[in-house]
Design an enzyme around this catalytic site. Structure first.
Site, mmCIF file in Angstrom:
data_model
loop_
_atom_site.group_PDB
_atom_site.id
_atom_site.type_symbol
_atom_site.label_atom_id
_atom_site.label_comp_id
_atom_site.label_asym_id
_atom_site.label_seq_id
_atom_site.Cartn_x
_atom_site.Cartn_y
_atom_site.Cartn_z
ATOM 1 C CB ILE A 33 -42.307 25.974 15.223
ATOM 2 C CG1 ILE A 33 -42.441 25.896 13.697
ATOM 3 C CG2 ILE A 33 -40.986 26.658 15.610
ATOM 4 C CD1 ILE A 33 -42.465 27.243 12.997
ATOM 5 C CG ASP A 53 -56.189 33.693 24.456
ATOM 6 O OD1 ASP A 53 -55.220 34.343 24.027
ATOM 7 O OD2 ASP A 53 -57.244 33.529 23.799
ATOM 8 C CE LYS A 113 -45.574 44.660 32.859
ATOM 9 N NZ LYS A 113 -44.756 45.728 33.494
ATOM 10 C CB SER A 153 -40.317 37.159 14.799
ATOM 11 O OG SER A 153 -40.905 38.249 14.159
ATOM 12 C CE LYS A 206 -45.214 35.941 14.281
ATOM 13 N NZ LYS A 206 -45.180 35.245 15.587
ATOM 14 C CB ILE A 249 -41.304 25.406 9.237
ATOM 15 C CG1 ILE A 249 -40.451 26.589 9.719
ATOM 16 C CG2 ILE A 249 -40.867 24.100 9.904
ATOM 17 C CD1 ILE A 249 -38.961 26.440 9.515
HETATM 18 C C1 HXC Z 1 -60.350 36.850 7.346
HETATM 19 C C2 HXC Z 1 -60.653 35.950 9.462
HETATM 20 C C3 HXC Z 1 -60.137 34.706 9.035
HETATM 21 C C4 HXC Z 1 -59.734 34.588 7.652
HETATM 22 C C5 HXC Z 1 -60.672 34.534 11.130
HETATM 23 N N1 HXC Z 1 -60.961 35.790 10.764
HETATM 24 N N2 HXC Z 1 -60.165 33.836 10.093
HETATM 25 N N3 HXC Z 1 -60.752 37.009 8.641
HETATM 26 N N4 HXC Z 1 -59.858 35.669 6.871
HETATM 27 N N5 HXC Z 1 -59.255 33.455 7.150
HETATM 28 C C6 HXC Z 1 -61.549 36.841 11.606
HETATM 29 C C7 HXC Z 1 -62.857 36.441 12.235
HETATM 30 O O1 HXC Z 1 -63.929 36.540 11.330
HETATM 31 C C8 HXC Z 1 -62.961 37.459 13.362
HETATM 32 O O2 HXC Z 1 -63.340 38.719 12.908
HETATM 33 C C9 HXC Z 1 -61.514 37.609 13.802
HETATM 34 O O3 HXC Z 1 -60.700 37.140 12.734
HETATM 35 C C10 HXC Z 1 -61.211 36.782 15.028
HETATM 36 O O4 HXC Z 1 -61.569 35.424 14.735
HETATM 37 P P1 HXC Z 1 -62.000 34.391 15.850
HETATM 38 O O5 HXC Z 1 -62.121 33.066 15.229
HETATM 39 O O6 HXC Z 1 -63.173 34.928 16.621
HETATM 40 O O7 HXC Z 1 -60.767 34.526 16.841
HETATM 41 P P2 HXC Z 1 -59.974 33.464 17.604
HETATM 42 O O8 HXC Z 1 -60.833 32.288 17.981
HETATM 43 O O9 HXC Z 1 -59.339 34.183 18.689
HETATM 44 O O10 HXC Z 1 -58.885 32.926 16.545
HETATM 45 C C11 HXC Z 1 -57.734 33.641 16.245
HETATM 46 C C12 HXC Z 1 -57.296 33.356 14.808
HETATM 47 C C13 HXC Z 1 -57.270 31.868 14.504
HETATM 48 C C14 HXC Z 1 -55.898 33.972 14.605
HETATM 49 C C15 HXC Z 1 -58.280 34.038 13.892
HETATM 50 O O11 HXC Z 1 -56.878 31.631 13.159
HETATM 51 C C16 HXC Z 1 -56.377 31.114 15.466
HETATM 52 O O12 HXC Z 1 -56.759 30.840 16.582
HETATM 53 N N6 HXC Z 1 -55.196 30.734 15.068
HETATM 54 C C17 HXC Z 1 -54.228 30.045 15.983
HETATM 55 C C18 HXC Z 1 -53.503 29.004 15.276
HETATM 56 C C19 HXC Z 1 -52.733 29.548 14.124
HETATM 57 O O13 HXC Z 1 -53.118 30.492 13.454
HETATM 58 N N7 HXC Z 1 -51.578 28.927 13.842
HETATM 59 C C20 HXC Z 1 -50.757 29.296 12.699
HETATM 60 C C21 HXC Z 1 -49.726 30.207 13.145
HETATM 61 S S1 HXC Z 1 -48.523 30.289 11.892
HETATM 62 P P3 HXC Z 1 -64.888 39.235 12.994
HETATM 63 O O14 HXC Z 1 -64.856 40.634 12.442
HETATM 64 O O15 HXC Z 1 -65.696 38.287 12.159
HETATM 65 O O16 HXC Z 1 -65.250 39.202 14.452
HETATM 66 C C22 HXC Z 1 -47.802 31.743 12.078
HETATM 67 C C23 HXC Z 1 -46.531 31.970 11.310
HETATM 68 C C24 HXC Z 1 -46.546 31.443 9.946
HETATM 69 O O17 HXC Z 1 -48.234 32.555 12.789
HETATM 70 C C25 HXC Z 1 -45.224 31.725 9.250
HETATM 71 C C26 HXC Z 1 -45.183 31.130 7.876
HETATM 72 C C27 HXC Z 1 -43.952 31.482 7.079
#
Ligand code: HXC
Length: 331
Positions: free
Chosen positions: A33, A81, A141, A172, A190, A219
Site C-alpha cells: 500500500i 524499526d 515525534k 489505519s 489502530k 486491498i
Molecule cells: C500468534 C504470533 C503470531 C501469530 C507472531 N506472534 N506471529 N502470535 N499468532 N500468527 C508472536 C510471536 O510468537 C511473539 O510472541 C510476538 O508475536 C512477536 O513476534 P516476533 O516474530 O518476535 O516479532 P517481530 O519480528 O517483531 O514481528 C512482528 C510481527 C510480524 C507483527 C509479529 O508479523 C511482522 O513483522 N509483521 C510485519 C509485516 C506485516 O505484518 N504486514 C502486514 C500488515 S497488514 P512470543 O510470546 O512468542 O515472544 C496490516 C493491515 C491489514 O497491518 C488490514 C487488512 C484489512
C-alpha cells in the site's frame, strides 16, 4: 520502467507536478500500500524517502519507485524499526540532509497476523501495539518539527498555486469500528493510531499542519490480505434455490462489500494525493475510510465466508487460536 504502470497506482484525474519541490517521508514505504502511495506522489512531482526494516527490500523499492518520473529522487533507508525512535530520527535527519526537507509524512508501518486472544501471548499483543501505535507516535515525534517548518514555508491556498506543506497521514484500519474476531491486537493498535491523529490535528493544526487518517478496507494483492483474507471478505458465491450462481453486484465481484469489489492500492494512493493536495487545505483530524462500505458489513469478516471452518463462532469454540504455523489449531 517501473514495475507498475501509472493507471495501476493513480487515477487519471490529477494534474502533473502538483507536488513538485516537496518531499514525502514514508514508514513502511516498501509495502504494497505505502509503495503505491509513494509512487503516486513521486509521479506527481515529489521526492521521497522510504523507511523499512528490511534493507534490500527497502532499497529495491526506492529504485523502482524512482523510475516513475525522470529526475525523481527516492531514498530507501533499511534497518529502521519504527519501534526504535533513535533509528527513525536518524532516518528523518538523513532525509532532510539529502532531499532538503520533509513536507509530507505517511506513517504506514504496521504488523499484523490472525490470532484470537487465546492465541496471543502478552508479547504478541505488545509487538503489534509497539509497531502500529508507538511506531506512529515515534514517527510523529521524529518528523513534526520538519512538518511545522514546511507548513510555515508553504501556506496554502496561495495565489501562485504552489503545493502545500506540513501534511501528515496515518494508515489505519476499520477493525475497531465494529470489533473483528482474531484482530484484538490490530484493532486496539489502530484505535490508538486514530486517537493519536486526533491529538496531532488539535495540537499542530494551529501551526498549519494538517493530520488525517486513511482507513483502507481489504486491498487486493497485498501482503496484509494474503495473511488476513481467508474469510468472508472474499469471493463467496451466491446461488439461488436451484443452485444457479447469482451475480453478486454490478461489478461482479464481492458480495460482502457494498461497492462490489475489494479495494486496490490505487484507491489508497488517490486518497493520499487528495489529502496532501491543495484540495484538502482545510481537512484536519479526519478519518477517510476507503473500503467500498465494507466495514458496515464487516461482521462478515471471519464469520460469513463460504469456508465452513470459518463460521463464527464455531471456529473459536472448536479451539482455533492463531495463524501461527507452529500452532496446532491453525486458521
Ligand atoms: C500468534 C504470533 C503470531 C501469530 C507472531 N506472534 N506471529 N502470535 N499468532 N500468527 C508472536 C510471536 O510468537 C511473539 O510472541 C510476538 O508475536 C512477536 O513476534 P516476533 O516474530 O518476535 O516479532 P517481530 O519480528 O517483531 O514481528 C512482528 C510481527 C510480524 C507483527 C509479529 O508479523 C511482522 O513483522 N509483521 C510485519 C509485516 C506485516 O505484518 N504486514 C502486514 C500488515 S497488514 P512470543 O510470546 O512468542 O515472544 C496490516 C493491515 C491489514 O497491518 C488490514 C487488512 C484489512
Amino acid at each position: 520502467m517501473s514495475k507498475q504502470q501509472p493507471h495501476e497506482f493513480l487515477s487519471p484525474v490529477w494534474r502533473d507536478g502538483i507536488f513538485r519541490g516537496r518531499v514525502v517521508f514514508v514508514t513502511g514505504g516498501a509495502g504494497d500500500i505505502c509503495s503505491a502511495q509513494t509512487r503516486a506522489l513521486v509521479y506527481l512531482g515529489a521526492d521521497a524517502c522510504i523507511i523499512g526494516r528490511k534493507v534490500e527490500k527497502t532499497e529495491a523499492a526506492a529504485i523502482d519507485i524512482a523510475k516513475v518520473r525522470k529526475g525523481a529522487r527516492v531514498i530507501g533507508i533499511g534497518n529502521v524499526d519504527v519501534r526504535n525512535f533513535e533509528s527513525l530520527q536518524k532516518a528523518a535527519d538523513r532525509c532532510v540532509a539529502e532531499l532538503g526537507s520533509i513536507d509530507f509524512v505517511i506513517a504506514g508501518a504496521a504488523g499484523n497476523f490472525i490470532s484470537s486472544i487465546a492465541g496471543l501471548s502478552p508479547n504478541a499483543f505488545k509487538a503489534v501495539m509497539d509497531i502500529d501505535t508507538i511506531g506512529t507516535f515515534n514517527t510523529i515525534k521524529a518528523t513534526i518539527d520538519h512538518l511545522i517548518k514546511s507548513a510555515t514555508a508553504h501556506v496554502s491556498p496561495n495565489a501562485e498555486n504552489l503545493p502545500p506543506g506540513g501534511r501528515f497521514i496515518a494508515v489505519s484500519a476499520t477493525f475497531h469500528y465494529t470489533g473483528v474476531p482474531m484482530q484484538s491486537h490490530a484493532a486496539a493498535a489502530k484505535a490508538g493510531v486514530d486517537s493519536l491523529v486526533n491529538s496531532v490535528a488539535l495540537e499542530y493544526g494551529p501551526y498549519g499542519v494538517m493530520a488525517n487518517v486513511i482507513a483502507p478496507g481489504p486491498i487486493e494483492g497485498t501482503e496484509g490480505m494474503d495473511r488476513l483474507g481467508s474469510s468472508g471478505f472474499g469471493e463467496n458465491v451466491v446461488t439461488d434455490e436451484k443452485g444457479q450462481q447469482l451475480r453478486p453486484s454490478v461489478r461482479g465481484g464481492s458480495p460482502s462489500i457494498p461497492s462490489g469489489r475489494w479495494g486496490t492500492v490505487r484507491d489508497i494512493a488517490d486518497a493520499t494525493v487528495y489529502l496532501f493536495s491543495a484540495a484538502a487545505d482545510n481537512v484536519n483530524g479526519h478519518v477517510l475510510v476507503v473500503d467500498g462500505g465494507a466495514w458496515r458489513r464487516q461482521g462478515g469478516f471471519l464469520s460469513a465466508g463460504d469456508n465452513p471452518a470459518l463460521q463464527y463462532p464455531g471456529f473459536l469454540l472448536a479451539g482455533a487460536a492463531s495463524s501461527r504455523k507452529k500452532t496446532a489449531s491453525k486458521i
